[in-house]
Enzyme design. Structure first.
Site, mmCIF file in Angstrom:
data_model
loop_
_atom_site.group_PDB
_atom_site.id
_atom_site.type_symbol
_atom_site.label_atom_id
_atom_site.label_comp_id
_atom_site.label_asym_id
_atom_site.label_seq_id
_atom_site.Cartn_x
_atom_site.Cartn_y
_atom_site.Cartn_z
ATOM 1 N N ASP A 230 -126.254 81.596 78.354
ATOM 2 C CA ASP A 230 -125.736 81.972 77.081
ATOM 3 C C ASP A 230 -124.635 81.096 76.493
ATOM 4 O O ASP A 230 -124.002 80.462 77.093
ATOM 5 C CB ASP A 230 -125.571 83.638 77.099
ATOM 6 N N TYR B 183 -120.890 79.980 75.289
ATOM 7 C CA TYR B 183 -119.393 80.420 75.613
ATOM 8 C C TYR B 183 -118.827 81.536 75.088
ATOM 9 O O TYR B 183 -119.298 81.757 73.771
ATOM 10 C CB TYR B 183 -118.539 79.154 75.545
ATOM 11 N N HIS C 210 -126.672 75.213 89.529
ATOM 12 C CA HIS C 210 -125.878 75.176 88.429
ATOM 13 C C HIS C 210 -124.735 74.414 88.265
ATOM 14 O O HIS C 210 -124.159 74.523 89.672
ATOM 15 C CB HIS C 210 -125.485 76.643 88.052
ATOM 16 N N PHE D 243 -124.025 74.143 77.049
ATOM 17 C CA PHE D 243 -122.880 73.380 77.538
ATOM 18 C C PHE D 243 -121.988 72.655 76.666
ATOM 19 O O PHE D 243 -120.935 72.244 77.087
ATOM 20 C CB PHE D 243 -123.710 72.501 78.655
#
Length: 226
Positions: free
Chosen positions: A66, A68, A191, A79
């Site tokens: 989702d 930031y 991740h 990202f």
């Protein structure tokens, strides 16, 4: 939802957008904003990933969870952060791996729009979030829309690369049968978060692997430099 779907994606997303789930999502978002909730990214940039990367130009899909949830960070690309905003920890690790993989010096910014304009779909699972509340808009209806976007890429004849960082992205991909027909390259790793990056993200070389595949398929490499 307010933001308009770009024409190149409309045919693929119209069924999901017409579903009751999407209408509930739109009503819920309006109610949250009317109640004074701060939602990121702001209206007008929530579908930025789709605007910058038309469906027929997608070469690579990078799935995030989702947006930031800090002020000024989210601008519609997974990202990525706008120019002038400090690189978040996961992005720092992505850029470290980029340097280790391809020798590209880490930039002084975290804006990934140049990737998006070359066919890298930087798509989050949920496309909004409440300020300071990570994951707050998960399971509110975005998933059906973003699943449809991933499915649309996977069902195209052109081979593409799907970069799946972390269990959340990998779980989402399992729901797309066409992604596993052998036509596409699927790259998985932990991740890039500081909590997991040292368990296999570092050293995974996703950028060089993607380019090797794309060149072999005649689709042209991505210039990952920023």
């Amino acid at each position: 939802m307010a933001d308009s779907v770009p024409d190149s994606w409309r045919g693929a997303l119209d069924p999901a957008l017409a579903a009751p789930e999407a209408r509930r999502l739109g009503g819920w978002l309006r109610a949250e904003e009317e109640a004074g909730k701060q939602i990121y990214p702001p209206r007008g940039s929530r579908l930025r990933a789709l605007e910058l990367t038309p469906l027929d130009q997608v070469k690579v899909v990078i799935l995030g969870q989702d947006p930031y949830h800090g002020p000024g960070q989210a601008h519609g690309l997974s990202f990525s952060v706008p120019p002038g905003v400090r690189q978040p920890p996961s992005l720092v690790n992505i850029l470290k791996e980029l340097e280790a993989d391809l020798g590209i010096t880490r930039p002084d910014h975290g804006n990934l729009e140049s990737w998006a304009k070359q066919g890298v779909l930087l798509l989050n699972n949920a496309l909004t979030v409440e300020a300071g509340q990570a994951g707050s808009h998960q399971m509110r209806g975005w998933e059906a829309i973003t699943d449809a976007a991933v499915r649309a890429v996977a069902e195209r004849a052109e081979p593409s690369v799907f970069i799946l960082w972390g269990s959340h992205a990998q779980k989402k991909a399992r729901n797309v049968p066409a992604l596993h027909n052998g036509r596409h390259l699927v790259i998985t790793s932990p991740h890039p978060s500081p909590l997991s990056a040292h368990r296999g993200f570092f050293g995974s070389k996703p950028f060089s692997k993607a380019n090797t595949f794309l060149e072999a398929q005649g689709r042209g490499a991505v210039d990952w430099s920023l």
